[in-house]
Design a protein around this motif. Structure first.
Motif, PDB file in Angstrom:
ATOM      1  N   UNK A   1     -33.916 -18.250-126.201  1.00  0.00           N
ATOM      2  CA  UNK A   1     -34.036 -17.266-125.124  1.00  0.00           C
ATOM      3  C   UNK A   1     -34.186 -15.845-125.674  1.00  0.00           C
ATOM      4  N   UNK A   2     -33.446 -15.554-126.737  1.00  0.00           N
ATOM      5  CA  UNK A   2     -33.448 -14.198-127.304  1.00  0.00           C
ATOM      6  C   UNK A   2     -34.701 -13.896-128.121  1.00  0.00           C
ATOM      7  N   UNK A   3     -35.275 -14.930-128.731  1.00  0.00           N
ATOM      8  CA  UNK A   3     -36.432 -14.746-129.612  1.00  0.00           C
ATOM      9  C   UNK A   3     -37.570 -15.678-129.178  1.00  0.00           C
TER      10      UNK A   3
ATOM     11  N   UNK B   1     -40.959 -19.786-133.136  1.00  0.00           N
ATOM     12  CA  UNK B   1     -41.095 -21.210-132.829  1.00  0.00           C
ATOM     13  C   UNK B   1     -39.757 -21.946-132.815  1.00  0.00           C
ATOM     14  N   UNK B   2     -38.723 -21.330-133.319  1.00  0.00           N
ATOM     15  CA  UNK B   2     -37.416 -21.980-133.348  1.00  0.00           C
ATOM     16  C   UNK B   2     -36.423 -21.091-134.070  1.00  0.00           C
ATOM     17  N   UNK B   3     -35.202 -21.602-134.227  1.00  0.00           N
ATOM     18  CA  UNK B   3     -34.093 -20.828-134.801  1.00  0.00           C
ATOM     19  C   UNK B   3     -34.411 -20.395-136.237  1.00  0.00           C
TER      20      UNK B   3
ATOM     21  N   UNK C   1     -26.061 -11.343-142.075  1.00  0.00           N
ATOM     22  CA  UNK C   1     -26.099 -11.325-140.604  1.00  0.00           C
ATOM     23  C   UNK C   1     -25.256 -12.485-140.069  1.00  0.00           C
ATOM     24  N   UNK C   2     -24.387 -12.218-139.099  1.00  0.00           N
ATOM     25  CA  UNK C   2     -23.502 -13.304-138.646  1.00  0.00           C
ATOM     26  C   UNK C   2     -24.317 -14.507-138.191  1.00  0.00           C
ATOM     27  N   UNK C   3     -25.165 -14.322-137.211  1.00  0.00           N
ATOM     28  CA  UNK C   3     -26.188 -15.290-136.845  1.00  0.00           C
ATOM     29  C   UNK C   3     -27.183 -14.561-135.957  1.00  0.00           C
ATOM     30  N   UNK C   4     -28.334 -15.148-135.751  1.00  0.00           N
ATOM     31  CA  UNK C   4     -29.420 -14.437-135.075  1.00  0.00           C
ATOM     32  C   UNK C   4     -29.002 -13.809-133.735  1.00  0.00           C
ATOM     33  N   UNK C   5     -28.200 -14.468-132.889  1.00  0.00           N
ATOM     34  CA  UNK C   5     -27.890 -13.867-131.586  1.00  0.00           C
ATOM     35  C   UNK C   5     -27.138 -12.539-131.647  1.00  0.00           C
ATOM     36  N   UNK C   6     -26.403 -12.280-132.719  1.00  0.00           N
ATOM     37  CA  UNK C   6     -25.630 -11.031-132.780  1.00  0.00           C
ATOM     38  C   UNK C   6     -26.340  -9.928-133.568  1.00  0.00           C
ATOM     39  N   UNK C   7     -27.601 -10.136-133.885  1.00  0.00           N
ATOM     40  CA  UNK C   7     -28.407  -9.083-134.511  1.00  0.00           C
ATOM     41  C   UNK C   7     -29.677  -8.863-133.689  1.00  0.00           C
ATOM     42  N   UNK C   8     -30.003  -7.596-133.449  1.00  0.00           N
ATOM     43  CA  UNK C   8     -31.263  -7.267-132.797  1.00  0.00           C
ATOM     44  C   UNK C   8     -32.416  -7.505-133.769  1.00  0.00           C
TER      45      UNK C   8
END
Length: 441
Positions: A249-251, A255-257, A207-214
């Motif tokens: 904001x997205x998740x 508790x964090x990234x 996965x590229x990073x969390x923001x670009x995956x649902x």
């Protein structure tokens, strides 16, 4: 003692680190230097390694000995985070992470749907790694399966140990670079079955990073990891403060990234997270508890203004770490140059980075970060014969500096401070010479 059919016998000055360590100040005790050593290779593996005097009477007469009289021979260097599709966009001006992706990275990666184009760049990319003394790398491809096939085919032709995977990305990117949760799962599964464990190829769920995956796509990535527990996970984490705020904001339920990846089953022994510049204390604890690894990418962190990675914290928290060039936000394929910048990053935080610690991270420590220290990282018997022959006096200034070196460690530090691809005389992969520097006029 007899060696009937070695494919190669290499004689010269050898330097490696014999065993893994728990603290930086222990490394010097495990440094092994053979002023006149010899290594025998059979079927790509090291079958004998000792002082010349101890082995010279046991060598088969019919095999030619390759003798490097003045050079220094070290284990192949290991790059734990790099993007091969970004090879052509190194040195793109003026952005930080999120705008850099949109301005430069995504338009470049769109080209890799073309298999012929992907093959051209993959060939160039691997040759550039070898020219710089890097023999193993953990590599981002693009969302296109063609990009993965191109890289593994090129690596197979060179017998290189490469870990790589198709990017998973189903939002916040151009349509041509987005898949879906289902397609990401199906294409990744097919690529795992095609490539993982075939020859020296290893697969990474990417996965590229969390923001670009649902959330749906991250769940499917976690499903792949459950179904294929010995494959890798390779992604980005806490590189940039705006990125971290975006993830929160997205998740909001996490508790964090790092907790996003943990929630979807993507942490663990073969999970490598690039950057980790801004981890919170509980995230450091999670990295340790899950045996996850970090790729420290100093040239990239400086180039994009992301921040200063606290390398000392990896020892304090007992978290595995390797070095990454992170081409193309990183500015050099050379791990020698990468170590040079890593030293400066530590200096800016009031910490020191010794030559031996740098050497550890570039070789055996990098192998540990990739869970490959049983196969790579030093000259232990049975390991794969990937190694680099270095000329410590590649320039007039280097020759002058080396002539004043007070010790082996001082000579190594000078190499790491001033070195680059010009210092790499030869690179060997699986016992075969795959790169030789052209003779200067």
């Amino acid at each position: 003692m007899s060696f009937s059919a070695p494919q190669a016998i290499i004689r010269g000055r050898f330097l490696d680190i014999q065993s893994l360590v728990n603290q930086a100040d222990q490394i010097a005790e495990h440094v092994r230097y053979l002023e006149d050593g010899v290594m025998l290779i059979e079927q790509g593996k090291i079958v004998a390694f000792d002082h010349w005097e101890n082995l010279k009477d046991h060598l088969p007469a019919h095999v030619e000995i390759t003798h490097y009289h003045e050079q220094l021979i070290i284990p192949g260097m290991i790059d734990t985070h790099i993007h091969y599709p970004q090879t052509e966009m190194v040195g793109a001006y003026g952005e930080q992470l999120l705008s850099w992706l949109n301005t430069y990275t995504f338009p470049t990666e769109l080209q890799f749907k073309d298999a012929a184009y992907a093959k051209e760049i993959a060939e160039f990319f691997l040759d550039e790694l070898l020219k710089n003394g890097t023999t193993t790398a953990l590599v981002f491809c693009t969302v296109h399966p063609e990009s993965v096939d191109a890289l593994f085919e090129a690596a197979q032709a060179r017998q290189m140990r490469v870990v790589a995977g198709k990017v998973l990305m189903d939002r916040h990117a151009p349509d041509g670079l987005c898949d879906t949760a289902e397609r990401a799962y199906n294409e990744s599964k097919a690529l795992i079955e095609k490539w993982h464990g075939k020859g020296r190829a290893l697969y990474a769920i990417t996965p590229r990073f969390a923001p670009t995956s649902t959330p749906e796509q991250l769940a499917r990535a976690g499903q792949l990891k459950q179904e294929f527990p010995d494959v890798y996970v390779h992604t980005h984490l806490s590189e940039n403060k705006d990125e971290i705020a975006w993830v929160k904001d997205l998740f909001p339920e996490q508790t964090g990234y790092l907790d996003v990846y943990q929630h979807y089953g993507l942490t663990g022994k073969r999970s490598v997270f690039a950057h980790c510049v801004h981890l919170e204390e509980h995230e450091w604890d999670c990295m340790h508890q899950t045996d996850s690894a970090i790729a420290f990418c100093p040239t990239s962190n400086l180039f994009l203004g992301s921040g200063l990675f606290p390398l000392k914290k990896t020892w304090d928290k007992q978290v595995k770490v390797g070095l990454g060039t992170d081409i193309g936000a990183g500015t050099s394929f050379s791990l020698l140059q990468t170590v040079n910048e890593a030293y400066k990053v530590q200096q800016l935080q009031g910490d020191k980075l010794s030559a031996y610690e740098s050497f550890y991270h570039a070789t055996l420590g990098g192998a540990k970060a990739l869970d490959l220290d049983d196969k790579l990282g030093n000259f232990a018997l049975g390991k794969e014969a990937d190694f680099v022959v270095l000329d410590l006096k590649a320039t007039a200034l280097q020759a002058l500096r080396q002539s004043r070196a007070k010790s082996l460690e001082d000579a190594l530090f000078a190499l790491f401070t001033m070195g680059d691809d010009r210092n790499v005389e030869s690179t060997y992969v699986y016992g075969q010479k795959v790169y030789q520097k052209a003779a200067s006029n």
